[in-house]
Motif scaffolding. Sequence first.
Motif, PDB file in Angstrom:
ATOM      1  N   ASP B 136       0.994  -1.185  -0.246  1.00 44.72           N
ATOM      2  CA  ASP B 136       0.031  -0.138   0.015  1.00 44.72           C
ATOM      3  C   ASP B 136       0.927   1.310   0.011  1.00 44.72           C
ATOM      4  N   LYS B 159      -9.732   4.512  -4.845  1.00 43.73           N
ATOM      5  CA  LYS B 159     -11.059   4.304  -4.186  1.00 43.73           C
ATOM      6  C   LYS B 159     -11.003   4.552  -2.358  1.00 43.73           C
ATOM      7  N   ILE B 160     -10.312   5.707  -2.026  1.00 47.68           N
ATOM      8  CA  ILE B 160     -10.450   6.096  -0.836  1.00 47.68           C
ATOM      9  C   ILE B 160     -10.685   7.367  -0.739  1.00 47.68           C
ATOM     10  N   THR B 164      -7.742  10.487   3.382  1.00 51.14           N
ATOM     11  CA  THR B 164      -6.960   8.965   3.824  1.00 51.14           C
ATOM     12  C   THR B 164      -5.822   9.291   2.804  1.00 51.14           C
ATOM     13  N   ARG B 168      -2.073   8.520   4.338  1.00 49.19           N
ATOM     14  CA  ARG B 168      -1.412   7.524   4.031  1.00 49.19           C
ATOM     15  C   ARG B 168      -0.019   7.782   3.359  1.00 49.19           C
TER      16      ARG B 168
END
Lengths: 259, 188
Positions: B136, B159-160, B164, B168
């Motif tokens: 990730d 798709k976040i 986020t 991340r």
Amino acid sequence: MKCDMPHELLSGYLDGELSDAQKKQVEEHLKKCTRCQKELEELRQLDEYVRTVEVEEPSRTFVFGLNRRVMKAVAKRRTSVLFRLSPVFAPVAVAVLVLIILANIDRQAGVVHLGHRVLYAERRGREEVTLSIPSIAGAQYGIEKGAVSQKEDVVVTPGLAPAAQAPEAAKKTAKREVRDEVSSRRAEEFVELPQDKIVRAIVDSTGTVVKVATGNTIVPERDTVLENQLRGRQLTAPTVAGRRTQLYVDFTQKQERDN
Amino acid sequence: MYNSTEVDGVLIERVKKGETEAYNPLVERYKLPLYTVMYRMVRHRDDAEDLVEEAFIKGFRAIKTFETGRPFFAWLCKIAVNNAINFLKKERRGKMQPIEQVEHTLTAPQGDPVEMTEQKILHERVAAAMAQLNDDDRTILSLRIDEEFSYDEIASILKIPRGTVMSRLARARQRLKKIFKSTEEEQQ
């Protein structure tokens, strides 16, 4: 001095993804925090390092063959879409076909609709057609009948020479002789139709035999011998639905049926 | 000026209308950038090449869903990255990478160290540090740093939510920095 600047904001600042207020907040903080200045510089440096990480070169097969493989796969895909839909299309096609067949079989049914389309706009019921064709008996007995009638007409006086007759009688005799001649010619022309061959004749609308052909093949050959014997013979006129018409008459079959 | 989005849009419209051949220039244009993204994610040439091929084929199948005017490469990356994530999950289930191999990659870069320039050693260290990251982190760093996708684009690809993406990325950078520093200490 303890620094409370979240890493997220520094990272976002580096990427230029902060809102104006956040950006201002970070910039204000950076002016007085050497630790965050150092941190930001390290992150920027790390990004540079990451960009320099070498990627293994792709193979020649990939560089020169990928387009061909992808295009082949997608072209195949386009075709296979039809095949994928065939389980749907095939039964529908069969159903439509069955519908068409049923529509044809059931003559009493009305107009058949398929959606907004009319498959059969107009259909008629079968018509009764009365058919009258000359018989083989006509072809044979007609001649025989002619011979008989001449026999009836002829008054033969045995023992009398033509010269000894009265002029009227002589005339009658002459007539009789002519008729005898005709009778004998017609008797000779009594037609024996071959039993082993199919005999077909074209009979015109007046009932006169026009052409004759014999043979067991699909297309019989013209039989000039039989034609010479039968041509011109007057049979019953053929009619279709009450109308006189020229017909192609199969004598042999009629004869077989009669038998 | 060359407007790649506009030209892509024209090609895609032609593909949508059934002109399959119009897809070919798109494959040619994006195969190498997409290979870089895939390679960064899976770190294996053959796998990356296969994933690029799969992504282009999947992209073609889904071309009707592409909204004209949007960047095609970001859309394609979304398909490719998600496909690669699934691939990595399967790979991880199938075979665990032995820890020795990871350490070997980290501490013993290939080639003769004597002949290596300082720059090359640095590249090897960064590559080794990247290899230590989880999938990730490596994916999101690659999308941002290599491909320079915006946070919104990354949010769409992975798709976040956008927030986020920000957290991340910050976390991935911190982990990379930590691993990188640890390799520096080992070298010394």
